[in-house]
Write a protein that holds these residues in place. Structure first.
Motif, PDB file in Angstrom:
ATOM      1  N   GLU A  97      -1.085   6.148 -10.369  1.00 33.44           N
ATOM      2  CA  GLU A  97      -1.702   4.820 -10.257  1.00 33.44           C
ATOM      3  C   GLU A  97      -1.171   4.003  -9.080  1.00 33.44           C
ATOM      4  O   GLU A  97      -1.850   3.066  -8.613  1.00 33.44           O
ATOM      5  N   GLU A  98       0.021   4.321  -8.558  1.00 34.01           N
ATOM      6  CA  GLU A  98       0.559   3.553  -7.440  1.00 34.01           C
ATOM      7  C   GLU A  98       0.119   4.085  -6.076  1.00 34.01           C
ATOM      8  O   GLU A  98       0.319   3.412  -5.061  1.00 34.01           O
ATOM      9  N   VAL A  99      -0.440   5.287  -6.041  1.00 33.20           N
ATOM     10  CA  VAL A  99      -0.874   5.876  -4.769  1.00 33.20           C
ATOM     11  C   VAL A  99      -2.299   5.427  -4.476  1.00 33.20           C
ATOM     12  O   VAL A  99      -3.217   5.673  -5.262  1.00 33.20           O
ATOM     13  N   ASP A 100      -2.466   4.761  -3.345  1.00 33.30           N
ATOM     14  CA  ASP A 100      -3.776   4.207  -2.991  1.00 33.30           C
ATOM     15  C   ASP A 100      -4.650   5.177  -2.215  1.00 33.30           C
ATOM     16  O   ASP A 100      -5.882   5.139  -2.341  1.00 33.30           O
ATOM     17  N   SER A 101      -4.042   6.012  -1.374  1.00 35.94           N
ATOM     18  CA  SER A 101      -4.834   6.882  -0.509  1.00 35.94           C
ATOM     19  C   SER A 101      -4.018   8.115  -0.136  1.00 35.94           C
ATOM     20  O   SER A 101      -2.790   8.141  -0.312  1.00 35.94           O
ATOM     21  N   ILE A 102      -4.716   9.114   0.371  1.00 34.36           N
ATOM     22  CA  ILE A 102      -4.095  10.396   0.727  1.00 34.36           C
ATOM     23  C   ILE A 102      -4.628  10.841   2.084  1.00 34.36           C
ATOM     24  O   ILE A 102      -5.825  10.720   2.364  1.00 34.36           O
ATOM     25  N   ALA A 103      -3.725  11.367   2.905  1.00 40.30           N
ATOM     26  CA  ALA A 103      -4.108  12.043   4.145  1.00 40.30           C
ATOM     27  C   ALA A 103      -3.688  13.499   4.028  1.00 40.30           C
ATOM     28  O   ALA A 103      -2.615  13.796   3.486  1.00 40.30           O
ATOM     29  N   VAL A 104      -4.518  14.405   4.497  1.00 42.85           N
ATOM     30  CA  VAL A 104      -4.201  15.830   4.475  1.00 42.85           C
ATOM     31  C   VAL A 104      -4.263  16.375   5.890  1.00 42.85           C
ATOM     32  O   VAL A 104      -5.268  16.201   6.587  1.00 42.85           O
ATOM     33  N   VAL A 105      -3.178  17.000   6.316  1.00 44.84           N
ATOM     34  CA  VAL A 105      -3.142  17.682   7.612  1.00 44.84           C
ATOM     35  C   VAL A 105      -3.475  19.147   7.356  1.00 44.84           C
ATOM     36  O   VAL A 105      -2.833  19.811   6.546  1.00 44.84           O
ATOM     37  N   CYS A 106      -4.485  19.660   8.049  1.00 50.22           N
ATOM     38  CA  CYS A 106      -5.030  20.975   7.719  1.00 50.22           C
ATOM     39  C   CYS A 106      -5.249  21.817   8.977  1.00 50.22           C
ATOM     40  O   CYS A 106      -5.481  21.292  10.076  1.00 50.22           O
ATOM     41  N   ILE A 107      -5.194  23.134   8.799  1.00 43.47           N
ATOM     42  CA  ILE A 107      -5.568  24.061   9.864  1.00 43.47           C
ATOM     43  C   ILE A 107      -7.024  23.787  10.258  1.00 43.47           C
ATOM     44  O   ILE A 107      -7.902  23.711   9.386  1.00 43.47           O
ATOM     45  N   PRO A 108      -7.317  23.613  11.541  1.00 40.10           N
ATOM     46  CA  PRO A 108      -8.675  23.223  11.952  1.00 40.10           C
ATOM     47  C   PRO A 108      -9.782  24.104  11.376  1.00 40.10           C
ATOM     48  O   PRO A 108     -10.812  23.587  10.931  1.00 40.10           O
ATOM     49  N   THR A 109      -9.577  25.411  11.354  1.00 33.92           N
ATOM     50  CA  THR A 109     -10.625  26.325  10.891  1.00 33.92           C
ATOM     51  C   THR A 109     -10.839  26.279   9.381  1.00 33.92           C
ATOM     52  O   THR A 109     -11.798  26.870   8.878  1.00 33.92           O
ATOM     53  N   TRP A 110      -9.960  25.586   8.660  1.00 34.65           N
ATOM     54  CA  TRP A 110     -10.085  25.498   7.203  1.00 34.65           C
ATOM     55  C   TRP A 110     -10.484  24.103   6.729  1.00 34.65           C
ATOM     56  O   TRP A 110     -10.518  23.836   5.521  1.00 34.65           O
ATOM     57  N   ILE A 111     -10.804  23.216   7.651  1.00 35.22           N
ATOM     58  CA  ILE A 111     -11.143  21.850   7.256  1.00 35.22           C
ATOM     59  C   ILE A 111     -12.426  21.806   6.429  1.00 35.22           C
ATOM     60  O   ILE A 111     -12.516  21.076   5.426  1.00 35.22           O
ATOM     61  N   ASP A 112     -13.440  22.572   6.795  1.00 32.18           N
ATOM     62  CA  ASP A 112     -14.682  22.593   6.012  1.00 32.18           C
ATOM     63  C   ASP A 112     -14.423  23.103   4.598  1.00 32.18           C
ATOM     64  O   ASP A 112     -14.973  22.559   3.622  1.00 32.18           O
ATOM     65  N   MET A 120       0.843  -1.202   0.000  1.00 29.51           N
ATOM     66  CA  MET A 120       0.000   0.000   0.000  1.00 29.51           C
ATOM     67  C   MET A 120       0.874   1.245   0.000  1.00 29.51           C
ATOM     68  O   MET A 120       1.927   1.270   0.643  1.00 29.51           O
ATOM     69  N   VAL A 121       0.463   2.247  -0.727  1.00 34.07           N
ATOM     70  CA  VAL A 121       1.181   3.515  -0.793  1.00 34.07           C
ATOM     71  C   VAL A 121       0.218   4.645  -0.431  1.00 34.07           C
ATOM     72  O   VAL A 121      -0.871   4.756  -1.002  1.00 34.07           O
ATOM     73  N   THR A 122       0.626   5.460   0.529  1.00 30.98           N
ATOM     74  CA  THR A 122      -0.188   6.585   0.989  1.00 30.98           C
ATOM     75  C   THR A 122       0.621   7.871   0.907  1.00 30.98           C
ATOM     76  O   THR A 122       1.809   7.884   1.203  1.00 30.98           O
ATOM     77  N   ALA A 123      -0.017   8.943   0.487  1.00 28.24           N
ATOM     78  CA  ALA A 123       0.597  10.271   0.512  1.00 28.24           C
ATOM     79  C   ALA A 123       0.078  11.041   1.720  1.00 28.24           C
ATOM     80  O   ALA A 123      -1.131  11.040   1.980  1.00 28.24           O
ATOM     81  N   LEU A 124       0.991  11.648   2.453  1.00 28.23           N
ATOM     82  CA  LEU A 124       0.614  12.517   3.569  1.00 28.23           C
ATOM     83  C   LEU A 124       0.956  13.942   3.172  1.00 28.23           C
ATOM     84  O   LEU A 124       2.131  14.303   3.039  1.00 28.23           O
ATOM     85  N   ILE A 125      -0.065  14.752   2.945  1.00 28.60           N
ATOM     86  CA  ILE A 125       0.122  16.128   2.477  1.00 28.60           C
ATOM     87  C   ILE A 125      -0.020  17.069   3.665  1.00 28.60           C
ATOM     88  O   ILE A 125      -1.075  17.130   4.308  1.00 28.60           O
ATOM     89  N   PHE A 126       1.043  17.801   3.920  1.00 29.00           N
ATOM     90  CA  PHE A 126       1.053  18.747   5.038  1.00 29.00           C
ATOM     91  C   PHE A 126       0.550  20.106   4.549  1.00 29.00           C
ATOM     92  O   PHE A 126       1.192  20.752   3.723  1.00 29.00           O
ATOM     93  N   ALA A 127      -0.615  20.507   5.039  1.00 24.70           N
ATOM     94  CA  ALA A 127      -1.203  21.800   4.657  1.00 24.70           C
ATOM     95  C   ALA A 127      -1.617  22.553   5.907  1.00 24.70           C
ATOM     96  O   ALA A 127      -2.671  23.177   5.966  1.00 24.70           O
ATOM     97  N   GLY A 128      -0.751  22.500   6.932  1.00 27.83           N
ATOM     98  CA  GLY A 128      -1.113  23.074   8.221  1.00 27.83           C
ATOM     99  C   GLY A 128      -0.561  24.449   8.493  1.00 27.83           C
ATOM    100  O   GLY A 128      -0.831  25.043   9.530  1.00 27.83           O
ATOM    101  N   GLY A 129       0.237  25.007   7.549  1.00 19.89           N
ATOM    102  CA  GLY A 129       0.846  26.309   7.776  1.00 19.89           C
ATOM    103  C   GLY A 129      -0.122  27.458   7.607  1.00 19.89           C
ATOM    104  O   GLY A 129      -1.102  27.373   6.867  1.00 19.89           O
ATOM    105  N   THR A 130       0.166  28.563   8.288  1.00 18.95           N
ATOM    106  CA  THR A 130      -0.700  29.742   8.201  1.00 18.95           C
ATOM    107  C   THR A 130      -0.250  30.729   7.138  1.00 18.95           C
ATOM    108  O   THR A 130      -0.994  31.631   6.766  1.00 18.95           O
ATOM    109  N   GLY A 131       0.989  30.596   6.660  1.00 16.42           N
ATOM    110  CA  GLY A 131       1.450  31.426   5.555  1.00 16.42           C
ATOM    111  C   GLY A 131       1.718  32.870   5.911  1.00 16.42           C
ATOM    112  O   GLY A 131       1.431  33.772   5.124  1.00 16.42           O
TER     113      GLY A 131
END
Length: 245
Positions: A44-59, A1-12
């Motif tokens: 095609e080799e990536v099965d799933s993705i997780a995204v880490v996000c700022i709580p107020t921007w999850i919606d 299994m291959v998973t991507a973990l995308i870090f999107a938690g910064g405030t910029g």
């Protein structure tokens, strides 16, 4: 299994954008984060993705994932107080759902690093399978030095051997989680990236070469560089030109 973990938690903060975090800024009507995620969504080799996000921007994140028909995102996780903590939160969500962490490859990537390629993802996966780790690097174009507390130059690196660590940074899930758990036990919480953490705990790190185009969008000038390279790539497809990948 291959998973991507995308870090999107910064405030910029360095982007000087008062309205939204940098990962949600748009180019040609599409958020930077989606430009990034689509590479993993379409691989095609990536099965799933997780995204880490700022709580107020999850919606907002959920809305744009639906708008752009992103279907591989299985976990949306709240970020922590540091980058290291945020990555741990994402890894922990994946780990808790994983039946074979020793066989699962995770590619840790910045949400604001959208100038990657299908081949780079393929190479990361292959190097982890062969060696257990894959750290994306690019050649240093200028002299790399270190300075002391008085601003005097100390070490000057051999430019032919010097590399700039970038992302993805890829590992077997069991190994990277083990390092994070040890860091928690040792009260180490300010490691700059996953490569630094793994190196600290003695894991050998193998490299994957990428082009200098693989920039992280942190400041306004980075955004304009991204736009220029993106449009050059688009034009190359239209006119059949050669551009660096």
């Amino acid at each position: 299994m291959v998973t991507a973990l995308i870090f999107a938690g910064g405030t910029g903060k360095r982007m000087n954008s008062k309205s939204k975090p940098k990962q949600f800024l748009e180019l040609h009507g599409k958020p930077i984060l989606i430009h990034t995620i689509e590479y993993f969504e379409e691989h095609e080799e990536v099965d799933s993705i997780a995204v880490v996000c700022i709580p107020t921007w999850i919606d907002t994140l959920r809305d744009i994932l639906k708008r752009y028909n992103i279907t591989k995102v299985k976990w949306i996780v709240e970020g922590g107080n540091t980058g290291q903590e945020s990555i741990f939160n994402g890894l922990n969500a994946i780990y808790n759902d994983c039946e074979e962490p020793k066989e699962t490859i995770v590619l840790i990537h910045d949400g604001v690093r959208p100038l990657i390629s299908e081949q780079l993802i393929t190479d990361n996966i292959a190097i982890v399978k062969n060696y257990g780790s894959a750290i994306t690097v690019s050649k240093a174009k200028e002299t790399v030095t270190s300075i002391d507390s008085e601003g005097l130059i100390g070490m000057i690196a051999d430019r032919t051997a010097a590399r700039i660590a970038k992302a993805p940074q890829s590992f077997y899930l069991f190994d990277i989680m083990s390092a994070h758990k040890r860091a928690k036990q040792d009260n180490i919480n300010e490691m700059i990236d996953s490569a630094s953490l793994m190196k600290y705990y003695g894991y050998p790190l193998h490299t994957v070469e990428c082009s200098s185009e693989n920039i992280k969008i942190t400041t306004p000038i980075d955004y304009y560089i991204f736009r220029a390279i993106y449009e050059a790539r688009e034009n190359s497809q239209i006119f059949g030109l050669e551009v660096q990948k």
